[in-house]
Design a protein around this motif. Structure first.
Motif, PDB file in Angstrom:
ATOM      1  N   ALA A  95      -1.752  -2.375  -0.511  1.00  0.00           N
ATOM      2  CA  ALA A  95      -0.441  -2.739   0.040  1.00  0.00           C
ATOM      3  C   ALA A  95      -0.596  -3.619   1.271  1.00  0.00           C
ATOM      4  O   ALA A  95       0.172  -4.564   1.475  1.00  0.00           O
ATOM      5  N   GLY A  96      -1.613  -3.333   2.079  1.00  0.00           N
ATOM      6  CA  GLY A  96      -1.852  -4.140   3.270  1.00  0.00           C
ATOM      7  C   GLY A  96      -2.283  -5.556   2.945  1.00  0.00           C
ATOM      8  O   GLY A  96      -1.826  -6.523   3.573  1.00  0.00           O
ATOM      9  N   LEU A  97      -3.158  -5.700   1.957  1.00  0.00           N
ATOM     10  CA  LEU A  97      -3.591  -7.038   1.536  1.00  0.00           C
ATOM     11  C   LEU A  97      -2.411  -7.843   1.006  1.00  0.00           C
ATOM     12  O   LEU A  97      -2.304  -9.051   1.244  1.00  0.00           O
ATOM     13  N   ALA A  98      -1.501  -7.171   0.289  1.00  0.00           N
ATOM     14  CA  ALA A  98      -0.338  -7.860  -0.273  1.00  0.00           C
ATOM     15  C   ALA A  98       0.646  -8.282   0.816  1.00  0.00           C
ATOM     16  O   ALA A  98       1.302  -9.320   0.698  1.00  0.00           O
ATOM     17  N   ALA A  99       0.749  -7.487   1.876  1.00  0.00           N
ATOM     18  CA  ALA A  99       1.755  -7.743   2.913  1.00  0.00           C
ATOM     19  C   ALA A  99       1.239  -8.579   4.074  1.00  0.00           C
ATOM     20  O   ALA A  99       2.029  -9.071   4.883  1.00  0.00           O
ATOM     21  N   ALA A 100      -0.063  -8.750   4.181  1.00  0.00           N
ATOM     22  CA  ALA A 100      -0.658  -9.377   5.364  1.00  0.00           C
ATOM     23  C   ALA A 100      -0.212 -10.824   5.541  1.00  0.00           C
ATOM     24  O   ALA A 100      -0.112 -11.581   4.584  1.00  0.00           O
ATOM     25  N   GLY A 101      -0.007 -11.184   6.785  1.00  0.00           N
ATOM     26  CA  GLY A 101       0.301 -12.565   7.117  1.00  0.00           C
ATOM     27  C   GLY A 101      -0.927 -13.409   7.357  1.00  0.00           C
ATOM     28  O   GLY A 101      -0.830 -14.629   7.517  1.00  0.00           O
ATOM     29  N   GLN A 102      -2.086 -12.778   7.412  1.00  0.00           N
ATOM     30  CA  GLN A 102      -3.356 -13.463   7.606  1.00  0.00           C
ATOM     31  C   GLN A 102      -4.198 -13.347   6.331  1.00  0.00           C
ATOM     32  O   GLN A 102      -3.992 -12.442   5.533  1.00  0.00           O
ATOM     33  N   ASP A 103      -5.160 -14.242   6.181  1.00  0.00           N
ATOM     34  CA  ASP A 103      -6.028 -14.191   4.993  1.00  0.00           C
ATOM     35  C   ASP A 103      -7.021 -13.039   5.058  1.00  0.00           C
ATOM     36  O   ASP A 103      -7.512 -12.583   4.024  1.00  0.00           O
ATOM     37  N   TRP A 104      -7.344 -12.585   6.261  1.00  0.00           N
ATOM     38  CA  TRP A 104      -8.304 -11.501   6.435  1.00  0.00           C
ATOM     39  C   TRP A 104      -7.578 -10.247   6.894  1.00  0.00           C
ATOM     40  O   TRP A 104      -6.691 -10.313   7.747  1.00  0.00           O
TER      41      TRP A 104
END
Length: 196
Positions: A95-104
């Motif tokens: 869920a965090g990877l999907a929502a992140a505003g950064q690539d990392w």
């Protein structure tokens, strides 16, 4: 006449990383309480986690499944697992990877208050040309402590869709870097006795 010029300190530049706090667990060994609000040295564990990420991340997300309004009141976006059955930390990472505003995305568990405050910089330096950095001590993996590029989300989602839940298994076939840290700073507050 010579006038002394003051030199300004260098401007603060965070790393291009979304810091993700994994606070969505069931807390079974802690008596079923939401561990983010358990006190460590009179301060909630969630506050310790924010301090660890604050200096070097461009943004912070909190992965939580309970007390959502309390977490939102801290001033950071809150994301939840797609299911309500506490399926493990990889759901929060996905869920965090999907929502992140950064690539990392750098994920940390909410219950590890002794993590170094330069953890993200250590991860960043360790990654070299890899898409994933996983933390371990000389004793064991601490595989919820990762720095992960968003391009790995399809691999993670495929693992979850196949029923995979073990954190150490999903990255086994990936090309990853390892960051070694002392076991003492990786201590988890899993049970009431760990809080002393």
């Amino acid at each position: 006449m010579h006038v002394e010029q003051s030199v300004s300190p260098p401007a603060f530049f965070p790393l291009p990383i979304t810091g993700l706090i994994l606070a969505g667990g069931a807390g079974r060994r802690m008596g079923g309480v939401d561990k983010g609000w358990v006190l460590w040295h009179k301060v909630p564990l969630i506050n310790h986690a924010i301090q660890i990420l604050q200096a070097d991340s461009a943004e912070i997300l909190i992965s939580a499944n309970r007390q959502l309004e309390d977490y939102r009141a801290l001033g950071y976006p809150v994301i939840s697992d797609p299911c309500t059955t506490f399926e493990g930390p990889l759901m929060g990472l996905s869920a965090g990877l999907a929502a992140a505003g950064q690539d990392w995305v750098a994920s940390i568990p909410v219950d590890s208050p002794l993590l170094p405050h330069d953890l993200l910089r250590q991860m960043w330096q360790a990654k070299t040309d890899k898409d994933l950095v996983v933390v371990r001590s000389d004793q064991r993996w601490h595989a919820v402590l990762v720095l992960c590029h968003r391009r790995l989300l399809p691999r993670l989602q495929a693992y979850l869709d196949q029923g995979g839940r073990r954190v150490q298994d999903w990255f086994r076939d990936l090309d990853y870097a390892t960051l070694y840290l002392d076991e003492a700073v990786l201590r988890n507050c899993n049970a009431p006795g760990d809080l002393s």
